[in-house]
Design a protein around this motif. Structure first.
Motif, PDB file in Angstrom:
ATOM      1  N   ARG A 155       0.938  -1.145   0.049  1.00 58.81           N
ATOM      2  CA  ARG A 155       0.115  -0.029   0.041  1.00 58.81           C
ATOM      3  C   ARG A 155       0.814   1.218  -0.020  1.00 58.81           C
ATOM      4  O   ARG A 155       1.616   1.405   0.966  1.00 58.81           O
ATOM      5  N   ALA A 207      -3.129   4.984 -12.319  1.00 55.80           N
ATOM      6  CA  ALA A 207      -4.469   5.225 -11.815  1.00 55.80           C
ATOM      7  C   ALA A 207      -4.488   6.753 -11.568  1.00 55.80           C
ATOM      8  O   ALA A 207      -3.704   7.327 -11.209  1.00 55.80           O
ATOM      9  N   PRO A 245     -12.636   6.649  -9.873  1.00 52.91           N
ATOM     10  CA  PRO A 245     -11.455   6.293 -10.221  1.00 52.91           C
ATOM     11  C   PRO A 245     -11.305   5.536 -11.354  1.00 52.91           C
ATOM     12  O   PRO A 245     -12.122   4.782 -11.846  1.00 52.91           O
ATOM     13  N   TYR A 298      -8.134   3.297 -14.114  1.00 54.77           N
ATOM     14  CA  TYR A 298      -6.891   2.657 -13.955  1.00 54.77           C
ATOM     15  C   TYR A 298      -6.472   2.395 -15.450  1.00 54.77           C
ATOM     16  O   TYR A 298      -7.289   2.413 -16.747  1.00 54.77           O
ATOM     17  N   LYS A 338      -5.646  -2.858 -13.849  1.00 57.66           N
ATOM     18  CA  LYS A 338      -7.034  -2.897 -13.562  1.00 57.66           C
ATOM     19  C   LYS A 338      -7.485  -4.115 -12.880  1.00 57.66           C
ATOM     20  O   LYS A 338      -7.017  -5.354 -13.318  1.00 57.66           O
ATOM     21  N   THR A 372      -5.943  -0.410  -6.097  1.00 56.27           N
ATOM     22  CA  THR A 372      -7.210   0.370  -5.963  1.00 56.27           C
ATOM     23  C   THR A 372      -6.579   1.869  -5.681  1.00 56.27           C
ATOM     24  O   THR A 372      -5.815   1.803  -4.788  1.00 56.27           O
ATOM     25  N   SER A 410      -7.385   5.460  -3.853  1.00 51.19           N
ATOM     26  CA  SER A 410      -8.450   6.117  -2.791  1.00 51.19           C
ATOM     27  C   SER A 410      -7.724   7.460  -2.382  1.00 51.19           C
ATOM     28  O   SER A 410      -6.559   7.600  -2.559  1.00 51.19           O
ATOM     29  N   GLN A 438      -3.482   0.869  -3.147  1.00 54.20           N
ATOM     30  CA  GLN A 438      -3.443  -0.460  -2.698  1.00 54.20           C
ATOM     31  C   GLN A 438      -3.131  -1.288  -3.917  1.00 54.20           C
ATOM     32  O   GLN A 438      -3.910  -1.498  -4.883  1.00 54.20           O
TER      33      GLN A 438
END
Length: 123
Positions: free
Chosen positions: A18, A48, A57, A59, A64, A68, A70, A81
């Protein structure tokens, strides 16, 4: 807006990391945000992006379903992430701030860049 990325490291294929990107100042929520990466001998590529409000969001096809993006505007922090990592994900990862509402795909559109954090995925 000054940006500081961290969270990179060495991980085995299939593992997770992360990344975080901390922004200084009070204007973080005024920027669309993006993550890019650059592998040795290759050009910087889009990974992203996310809107100012943390919606929509999107990607690159290569990440993809595995990555993720955020953000937490209350903490002035952007996240990435990364799951199911592959050796081809090895690169220096950069966060960037775009003055547009949505973070864009083109690196040239971004106004501010973090210093980069190394991600190495071993096979």
């Amino acid at each position: 807006v000054p940006l500081q990325a961290c969270g990179g490291g060495l991980v085995q294929a299939g593992g997770s990391l992360r990344l975080s990107c901390a922004a200084s100042g009070r204007t973080f929520s005024s920027y669309g945000m993006g993550w890019f990466r650059q592998a040795p001998g290759k050009e910087r590529e889009f990974v992203a992006a996310i809107s100012r409000a943390g919606r929509s969001p999107y990607y690159s096809d290569s990440v993809k379903g595995r990555f993720t993006i955020s953000r937490d505007n209350a903490k002035n922090t952007l996240y990435l992430q990364m799951n199911s990592l592959k050796p081809e994900d090895t690169a220096v990862y950069y966060c960037a701030a775009d003055g547009a509402y949505y973070g864009r795909v083109e690196a040239d559109a971004y106004d501010y860049w973090g210093q980069g954090t190394q991600v190495t995925v071993s096979s």
